[in-house]
Design an enzyme around this catalytic site. Structure first.
Site, PDB file in Angstrom:
ATOM      1  N   SER A  34       0.803  -1.225   0.000  1.00 62.18           N
ATOM      2  CA  SER A  34       0.000   0.000   0.000  1.00 62.18           C
ATOM      3  C   SER A  34       0.842   1.284   0.000  1.00 62.18           C
ATOM      4  O   SER A  34       0.343   2.359  -0.299  1.00 62.18           O
ATOM      5  CB  SER A  34      -0.934  -0.007   1.220  1.00 62.18           C
ATOM      6  OG  SER A  34      -0.170  -0.239   2.371  1.00 62.18           O
ATOM      7  N   ASP A  50      -1.138  -3.153  -5.540  1.00 59.08           N
ATOM      8  CA  ASP A  50      -1.730  -4.440  -5.190  1.00 59.08           C
ATOM      9  C   ASP A  50      -1.504  -5.431  -6.327  1.00 59.08           C
ATOM     10  O   ASP A  50      -1.903  -5.184  -7.465  1.00 59.08           O
ATOM     11  CB  ASP A  50      -3.236  -4.219  -4.937  1.00 59.08           C
ATOM     12  CG  ASP A  50      -3.856  -5.421  -4.262  1.00 59.08           C
ATOM     13  OD1 ASP A  50      -3.552  -6.569  -4.663  1.00 59.08           O
ATOM     14  OD2 ASP A  50      -4.648  -5.209  -3.323  1.00 59.08           O
ATOM     15  N   LEU A  51      -0.895  -6.542  -6.003  1.00 59.44           N
ATOM     16  CA  LEU A  51      -0.511  -7.519  -7.027  1.00 59.44           C
ATOM     17  C   LEU A  51      -1.700  -8.287  -7.601  1.00 59.44           C
ATOM     18  O   LEU A  51      -1.520  -9.080  -8.527  1.00 59.44           O
ATOM     19  CB  LEU A  51       0.531  -8.492  -6.463  1.00 59.44           C
ATOM     20  CG  LEU A  51       1.872  -7.833  -6.132  1.00 59.44           C
ATOM     21  CD1 LEU A  51       2.747  -8.789  -5.325  1.00 59.44           C
ATOM     22  CD2 LEU A  51       2.603  -7.396  -7.395  1.00 59.44           C
ATOM     23  N   ASN A 111       6.835 -23.184   6.490  1.00 57.60           N
ATOM     24  CA  ASN A 111       6.747 -24.418   7.284  1.00 57.60           C
ATOM     25  C   ASN A 111       5.302 -24.734   7.662  1.00 57.60           C
ATOM     26  O   ASN A 111       4.990 -25.877   7.998  1.00 57.60           O
ATOM     27  CB  ASN A 111       7.625 -24.299   8.530  1.00 57.60           C
ATOM     28  CG  ASN A 111       7.071 -23.336   9.560  1.00 57.60           C
ATOM     29  OD1 ASN A 111       6.296 -23.703  10.428  1.00 57.60           O
ATOM     30  ND2 ASN A 111       7.457 -22.068   9.472  1.00 57.60           N
ATOM     31  N   TYR A 135      -3.593 -20.395   6.148  1.00 60.66           N
ATOM     32  CA  TYR A 135      -2.339 -19.798   5.656  1.00 60.66           C
ATOM     33  C   TYR A 135      -1.418 -20.905   5.117  1.00 60.66           C
ATOM     34  O   TYR A 135      -0.919 -20.814   3.979  1.00 60.66           O
ATOM     35  CB  TYR A 135      -1.685 -19.017   6.803  1.00 60.66           C
ATOM     36  CG  TYR A 135      -0.243 -18.635   6.564  1.00 60.66           C
ATOM     37  CD1 TYR A 135       0.103 -17.746   5.550  1.00 60.66           C
ATOM     38  CD2 TYR A 135       0.783 -19.160   7.357  1.00 60.66           C
ATOM     39  CE1 TYR A 135       1.435 -17.405   5.328  1.00 60.66           C
ATOM     40  CE2 TYR A 135       2.099 -18.818   7.151  1.00 60.66           C
ATOM     41  CZ  TYR A 135       2.421 -17.947   6.130  1.00 60.66           C
ATOM     42  OH  TYR A 135       3.734 -17.604   5.907  1.00 60.66           O
ATOM     43  N   LYS A 139       0.021 -21.894   1.135  1.00 56.81           N
ATOM     44  CA  LYS A 139       1.411 -22.112   0.691  1.00 56.81           C
ATOM     45  C   LYS A 139       1.506 -23.426  -0.074  1.00 56.81           C
ATOM     46  O   LYS A 139       2.278 -23.562  -1.019  1.00 56.81           O
ATOM     47  CB  LYS A 139       2.358 -22.100   1.886  1.00 56.81           C
ATOM     48  CG  LYS A 139       2.449 -20.742   2.581  1.00 56.81           C
ATOM     49  CD  LYS A 139       2.975 -19.657   1.658  1.00 56.81           C
ATOM     50  CE  LYS A 139       3.208 -18.342   2.381  1.00 56.81           C
ATOM     51  NZ  LYS A 139       3.737 -17.283   1.511  1.00 56.81           N
TER      52      LYS A 139
END
Ligand code: NAI
Ligand code: 15L
Length: 272
Positions: A34, A50-51, A111, A135, A139
């Protein structure tokens, strides 16, 4: 000279990397989310956005050889936020890599994609995923996306399953999971420079005596970590462990105990 782009440049790890990469001879374009980052040296180009927006991705990736992708939601958060930043934005990043001829993406995995393994398991990178939340699940999806774009489009990826990257290990879990900043830099540099990697997964961890992870596959990357959390063990173990009883059982630590259903409250009440 290799042209590098780095997303998530204003974040914790981005800040460490930006401070070091230009001094090592890389031309760097750093992207904040941002806010526009303040350039740290004359050789650093900066931008932000923002991607999820393909136009922002094109500004980041134009003329770039290698992307270090550090942007994303980096902790457990409600699923809609994770879907936006870690699934949708990552898809835009890989599509942008295709459009812009980026040859390699260094993907910051975590991890937490395997966080539900017990702490006494020693894992190689080909272990089954056992995410410890949404989360970690994102990944796992990210590693799958990276694999897809190598197999189908020839874009290389190094997926680094980062442990706990902090300046100094601070709690008992870090004796296994710590990635020191010097080792982070070395790992990223190897990920940029080693030729013909195709697709690979490595543990982003230092040479910790108590590591949960077998990083022998990282030899192909020439990653030789020098830091070891053991040097901090006496000091860390003299203090109380901040983790709760559930978190202490799992490699993902505190992420594993978020919204955890105790075995006695599960259907059938069994401990699996
Ligand atoms: P951080 O949360 O400090 O930084 C992430 C940055 O991503 C933020 O500055 C945010 O602005 C940006 N971002 C998020 N969504 C975005 C979007 N849609 N468009 C553009 N920018 C966006 O995270 P940190 O600690 O620097 O971690 C970097 C990466 O490494 C993350 O992907 C994280 O999941 C991963 N990682 C980090 C670990 C650590 O020990 N710090 C451990 C394991 C993985
Ligand atoms: C991560 O994936 C997070 O981004 C970071 O904030 C730490 O929690 C780290 O894992 C960890 O497991 O210590």
């Amino acid at each position: 000279m290799t042209k590098i782009a780095m997303s998530g440049a204003a974040g914790q790890l981005g800040t460490v990397l930006r401070a070091a990469l230009p001094a090592r001879g890389y031309r760097l374009r750093s992207a904040g989310g941002s806010k526009l980052p303040v350039p740290l040296c004359d050789d650093e180009e900066v931008m932000h956005g923002d991607l999820r927006d393909p136009a922002v991705v094109d500004r980041l990736l134009h003329g770039v050889d290698v992307l270090i992708h550090m942007a994303g939601t980096s902790v457990e958060r409600p699923l809609p936020e994770i879907i936006e930043n870690n699934l949708r934005a990552l898809y835009e990043v890989y599509e942008g890599a295709r459009r812009n001829g980026v040859r390699r993406v260094v993907f910051a995995s975590s991890n937490h994609a395997i966080g539900m393994y017990p702490v006494d398991a020693r894992l190689a990178t080909d272990c089954e995923f056992r995410p410890d939340g949404f989360y970690g699940l994102s990944k796992m999806w990210g590693e799958g996306l990276a694999r897809l774009y190598w197999d189908k489009h020839g874009i290389e990826s190094v997926c680094i399953r980062i442990g706990s990257c902090v300046a100094r290990p601070a709690e008992p879990r870090h004796l296994a999971t710590w990635l020191g900043h010097e080792d982070l830099l070395h790992l990223i540099e190897q990920s940029i420079t080693v030729p013909d990697l195709g697709f690979m997964v490595v543990w982003g961890v230092s040479a910790n005596t108590r590591s949960y992870w077998d990083n022998s596959g990282a030899a192909r990357l020439g990653y030789r970590p020098n830091q070891n959390a053991e040097g901090y063990a006496a000091e860390i173990l003299s203090r109380p462990d901040p983790l709760d009883a559930i978190a202490r059982q799992y490699q993902g630590g505190g992420f594993a105990s978020i919204d955890f259903t105790p075995p006695a409250q599960r259907l059938g009440g069994s401990d699996r």
